[in-house]
Design a protein around this motif. Structure first.
Motif, PDB file in Angstrom:
ATOM      1  N   LEU A   1     -27.351 -79.615 138.195  1.00  0.00           N
ATOM      2  CA  LEU A   1     -26.436 -80.743 138.416  1.00  0.00           C
ATOM      3  C   LEU A   1     -26.811 -81.410 139.735  1.00  0.00           C
ATOM      4  O   LEU A   1     -27.055 -80.726 140.728  1.00  0.00           O
ATOM      5  CB  LEU A   1     -24.989 -80.240 138.465  1.00  0.00           C
ATOM      6  CG  LEU A   1     -24.465 -79.642 137.161  1.00  0.00           C
ATOM      7  CD1 LEU A   1     -23.306 -78.693 137.408  1.00  0.00           C
ATOM      8  CD2 LEU A   1     -24.038 -80.754 136.198  1.00  0.00           C
TER       9      LEU A   1
ATOM     10  N   TYR B   1     -16.074 -72.372 136.379  1.00  0.00           N
ATOM     11  CA  TYR B   1     -15.815 -71.896 137.737  1.00  0.00           C
ATOM     12  C   TYR B   1     -15.490 -70.401 137.756  1.00  0.00           C
ATOM     13  O   TYR B   1     -15.720 -69.718 138.735  1.00  0.00           O
ATOM     14  CB  TYR B   1     -14.661 -72.681 138.372  1.00  0.00           C
ATOM     15  CG  TYR B   1     -14.997 -74.131 138.680  1.00  0.00           C
ATOM     16  CD1 TYR B   1     -16.306 -74.607 138.545  1.00  0.00           C
ATOM     17  CD2 TYR B   1     -14.009 -75.013 139.124  1.00  0.00           C
ATOM     18  CE1 TYR B   1     -16.614 -75.926 138.830  1.00  0.00           C
ATOM     19  CE2 TYR B   1     -14.306 -76.328 139.419  1.00  0.00           C
ATOM     20  CZ  TYR B   1     -15.610 -76.790 139.264  1.00  0.00           C
ATOM     21  OH  TYR B   1     -15.899 -78.090 139.548  1.00  0.00           O
TER      22      TYR B   1
ATOM     23  N   GLN C   1     -31.711 -93.160 130.284  1.00  0.00           N
ATOM     24  CA  GLN C   1     -32.968 -92.428 130.462  1.00  0.00           C
ATOM     25  C   GLN C   1     -33.609 -92.135 129.101  1.00  0.00           C
ATOM     26  O   GLN C   1     -34.794 -92.326 128.890  1.00  0.00           O
ATOM     27  CB  GLN C   1     -32.644 -91.085 131.095  1.00  0.00           C
ATOM     28  CG  GLN C   1     -33.106 -90.863 132.482  1.00  0.00           C
ATOM     29  CD  GLN C   1     -32.582 -89.521 132.956  1.00  0.00           C
ATOM     30  OE1 GLN C   1     -31.385 -89.248 132.916  1.00  0.00           O
ATOM     31  NE2 GLN C   1     -33.493 -88.684 133.386  1.00  0.00           N
TER      32      GLN C   1
ATOM     33  N   SER D   1     -29.258 -88.878 130.888  1.00  0.00           N
ATOM     34  CA  SER D   1     -28.284 -89.917 130.532  1.00  0.00           C
ATOM     35  C   SER D   1     -28.825 -90.831 129.431  1.00  0.00           C
ATOM     36  O   SER D   1     -30.016 -90.829 129.124  1.00  0.00           O
ATOM     37  CB  SER D   1     -27.926 -90.746 131.757  1.00  0.00           C
ATOM     38  OG  SER D   1     -28.952 -91.669 131.998  1.00  0.00           O
TER      39      SER D   1
ATOM     40  N   ASP E   1     -23.882 -82.300 124.902  1.00  0.00           N
ATOM     41  CA  ASP E   1     -22.927 -82.049 125.980  1.00  0.00           C
ATOM     42  C   ASP E   1     -21.552 -82.617 125.612  1.00  0.00           C
ATOM     43  O   ASP E   1     -21.448 -83.550 124.817  1.00  0.00           O
ATOM     44  CB  ASP E   1     -23.457 -82.735 127.240  1.00  0.00           C
ATOM     45  CG  ASP E   1     -22.912 -82.105 128.506  1.00  0.00           C
ATOM     46  OD1 ASP E   1     -22.047 -81.213 128.401  1.00  0.00           O
ATOM     47  OD2 ASP E   1     -23.379 -82.504 129.587  1.00  0.00           O
TER      48      ASP E   1
END
Ligand code: C2E
Ligand code: MG
Ligand code: MG
Length: 742
Positions: free
Chosen positions: A520, A719, A584, A581, A640
């Motif tokens: 990321l 997380y 891209q 993206s 995603d």
């Protein structure tokens, strides 16, 4: 050589004409040569017809018959002169001479009909020229011939018949040249032949009135007329058909203006000719022709004015309208907007098509054009006044709403959004081309241009957020300004090395082993501190810098992966996921960039996965093709944020996919018994059924991890297992204990 006969005939005919004058005057030899030329002319015409087979040979046979008739007349005359030693007038020779004209005239008439334009202007022009020249011919030839005292009525009739036939010839010639019929070489030769015949005849008539000429000097005219006539039939263009296309400036061609002007002046000019003004018929003829010319000139001018008006109108339409959709163009729209006073509070609705570019790229321009036409018609149908719609650019339209309240303008926008949602049928395709809609008002605007700018800015904002329409607000400008600034700063950040890549583990359940990692990007802005990729990636997508930034992230991540594998192959993540993206992916060179980076870093393709969102591949086309190419390289494909797009399951049929990343929104409520859990459960079944790897995103609690494991998820990210961290910190994150408690 196809011109051999033609050239041979011209050379032989001209030589024979010269030869005629070299032979003793009034001798038998000269007379026979004269007749031979006439006879050969008729022969050449027949030869031409045989050779080129015109669709309408009749006129050529008429010409040949005319020439033959004249030759027979000459032969009879020779018989009178050389055998009977007398020169009677009129004689049988005259019968044949005169008989030559009807076929010639009939043939020319057919010729003129088939080769000339017959629009109003041409006919009027020809009429004016014929009237003017006819008057001159009348005054100098016809009238004197008619009034000359002659012995018998027959003699008189025959004397007038010649110039009368010539007058008809003159009219036809005028028509031929004014009607642009004399465009092909054959037509020009024929015109020249007829013109010579007329000139020689007319001169002969005038001369014989005053001096009693026998026409010896004029023979060259008649002989060359034969030569030209024959040559016309021998040129290949004799078989050409149809009138020429009217020239663009036909209405005001300079030549015809001068010619008609000169011919109009012929009538008053004739008043200066003593013999014309002296007789009553002469003055009457001049007056009549003068009036006719005036009327024709009036008709001509009137037609011209109408034509100019029509042209002006057309030009105006062309300059203010878009020819593809027929709606007004940007210039016209801006002019109209400028004329509306601001206190009338005009509003502008601006539409930007979404997904139109891919229709154009994939299905071709003709489909794109058809789609645009249909959508323009829809917009016109939904606009309060169809005339206020304009095409502002390739795939942008605007509607002008003068004196609308905010509420009324919003209603128009809502209606437009609704009609744009319907699929478009173009050819055999049913296409979904949506539109982002912005509304700009004039409240406190500095001018009309500002209203348009606001609508456009609002449209871009609506495009970003996916709302059906959006009204401009000052905050939008702040945001737009700030985004523009940010865009420029991304450039500097790339050069200044302000970007970093962090890595987030994707762990395997239940043992907690790090199965993979997601790269990321991070931006540490020197003044503003960290900026979220969720914020600057869309900006970089818009200004195109995403291509460079994305390539940098990809290379950095691959280098990192190689270095992990070199250090401790066993402890390195199994594969590395890199976000790519939409823009891209849509770049044709993208798969090659990936291949180059893999070669340069030496990373095995199986160790790399590219993460793309559903929306990036929803449009199909280049993006999907790129995925196939990446797949062929051995790179894995991950979808995603799966489940948030609009055709999630359908995509799995058309797009090559290896990994599904189930969106965080389904994970968030997974511990409850709500529908999210049902969806998460369904999705794991889909993955099992299709042989895809499922990854659950955004796992924040142990409870979520347990439920997901229970449902069948074996790869988890969030997380709870580890935040995205610098490469060096990634192993330290690895939990010692197992990933799930159950
Ligand atoms: P994404 O690809 O879906 O990445 C996951 C995002 O969710 C990351 O945000 C990550 O930090 C965050 N996340 C991970 N686990 C949790 C969790 O348990 N709870 C919460 N609340 N968030 C979690 P990040 O890094 O801010 O990235 C946001 C988005 O920006 C990414 O979404 C991705 O679409 C885009 N992005 C990030 N890096 C790149 C990049 O290098 N290239 C491109 N094209 N896009 C990138
Ligand atoms: Mg991602
Ligand atoms: Mg995601």
């Amino acid at each position: 050589m196809r011109y051999r006969l033609l050239l041979g005939w011209i050379v032989a005919g001209t030589a024979a004409t010269v030869g005629y004058y070299l032979l003793p005057r009034d001798g038998v030899a000269a007379s026979m040569l004269y007749n031979a030329i006439g006879f050969c002319s008729a022969l050449m015409i027949v030869a031409g017809v045989r050779r080129y087979r015109p669709r309408r040979p009749a006129m050529w046979y008429l010409f040949a018959a005319g020439q033959m008739s004249a030759v027979i007349g000459d032969l009879i005359w020779s018989y009178y002169v050389f055998v009977l030693h007398q020169e009677p007038y009129p004689s049988f020779a005259d019968v044949w001479y005169l008989a030559a004209y009807p076929p010639l005239v009939l043939g020319l008439l057919q010729f003129v009909r088939s080769r000339t334009r017959s629009d109003m202007e041409t006919l009027v022009d020809a009429g004016m020229v014929a009237a003017g020249l006819g008057l001159v011919f009348w005054i100098f030839v016809l009238q004197p011939t008619a009034t000359t005292a002659s012995a018998s009525v027959l003699e008189k009739v025959i004397s007038i018949a010649y110039p009368a036939a010539d007058a008809v010839l003159l009219a036809l010639l005028t028509r031929l040249f004014i009607g642009a019929g004399a465009r092909t070489p054959s037509a020009r030769l024929l015109g020249a032949g007829a013109l010579l015949l007329f000139a020689a005849d007319a001169t002969f008539s005038v001369l014989s009135l005053h001096s009693g000429s026998d026409g010896y000097e004029l023979s060259a005219g008649w002989l060359l007329s034969y030569v030209f006539w024959g040559a016309a039939a021998l040129h290949p263009s004799m078989a050409a058909e149809g009138p020429p296309a009217p020239a663009a400036d036909a209405a005001v061609s300079r030549g015809s203006v001068v010619l008609t002007a000169v011919c109009s002046l012929l009538a008053p000019a004739m008043l200066f000719v003593p013999q014309a003004g002296a007789s009553l018929t002469g003055r009457f003829a001049i007056a009549t022709v003068g009036i006719v010319l005036c009327v024709l000139a009036f008709v001509r001018t009137h037609g011209l004015i109408r034509k100019v008006q029509r042209k002006t109108h057309q030009l105006e339409h062309l300059a203010t309208h878009d020819d593809l959709t027929g709606t007004a163009n940007r210039r016209h729209f801006e002019n109209t907007l400028r004329r509306i006073p601001l206190h009338d509070s005009p509003q502008v609705v601006f539409l930007g098509l979404t997904g139109f570019k891919s229709v154009n790229d994939e299905l071709g321009r003709h489909v794109g054009d058809e789609v645009l036409g249909q959508l323009a018609a829809r917009i016109r149908g939904a606009a309060p006044t169809p005339a206020s719609v304009a095409r502002m650019g390739g795939d942008e339209f605007a509607v002008l709403l003068p004196g609308h309240t905010d509420g009324a303008a919003d209603q128009v926008a809502a209606r437009l959004a609704e009609v744009m949602r319907e699929p478009v049928l173009a050819g055999s395709n049913e296409l979904l081309v949506g539109a982002a809609i912005g509304i700009g008002d004039s409240d406190g605007a500095t001018g009309p241009a500002e209203v348009l700018r606001r609508a456009e800015a609002a449209m871009y904002a609506a495009k970003d957020t996916g709302e059906p329409y959006r009204r401009w607000s000052p905050a939008l400008d702040d945001r737009a300004g700030e985004q523009a600034r940010l865009g420029a700063e991304i450039r500097a950040a790339l050069d200044g090395g302000q970007f970093r890549v962090v890595y987030q583990p994707i762990v395997a359940a239940p043992d907690g082993r790090m199965a993979a990692a997601e790269a990321l990007v991070r931006w540490e802005h020197p003044e503003r501190g960290p900026i979220s990729p969720a914020y600057f990636i869309p900006v970089a997508e818009r200004n195109g810098l995403i291509v460079e930034l994305g390539a940098w992230v990809l290379r950095t991540a691959c280098e990192q992966m190689v270095s992990w594998r070199n250090d401790t192959a066993a402890a390195a993540p199994g594969y590395l996921s890199v976000n790519v993206s939409a823009r891209q992916l849509a770049r044709p060179g993208f798969p090659q960039t990936v291949a180059d980076i893999l070669t340069a870093t030496g990373l095995p393709p199986g160790c790399l996965a590219v993460e793309v969102t559903e929306t990036a591949v929803f449009g199909g086309g280049q993006a999907v093709q790129a995925l196939h190419q990446l797949r062929a390289l051995g790179v894995r494909i991950a979808l995603d944020d799966f489940g948030t797009g609009h055709s999630s399951l359908g995509l799995l049929r058309t797009v090559p996919v290896d990994i599904l990343k189930v969106d965080k929104s389904f994970v968030d409520d997974i511990a409850g018994a709500g529908e999210h859990r049902v969806i998460a459960e369904a999705l794991i079944h889909v993955c099992e059924g299709l042989g895809l790897t499922a990854v659950a995103e955004g796992v924040e609690t142990a409870e979520q991890a347990d439920v997901l494991y229970g449902l069948g998820y074996r790869l988890l990210q969030g997380y709870h297992f580890g935040r995205p961290v610098a490469a060096a910190d990634l192993d330290r994150l690895r939990p010692a204990e197992s990933a799930v408690t159950a």
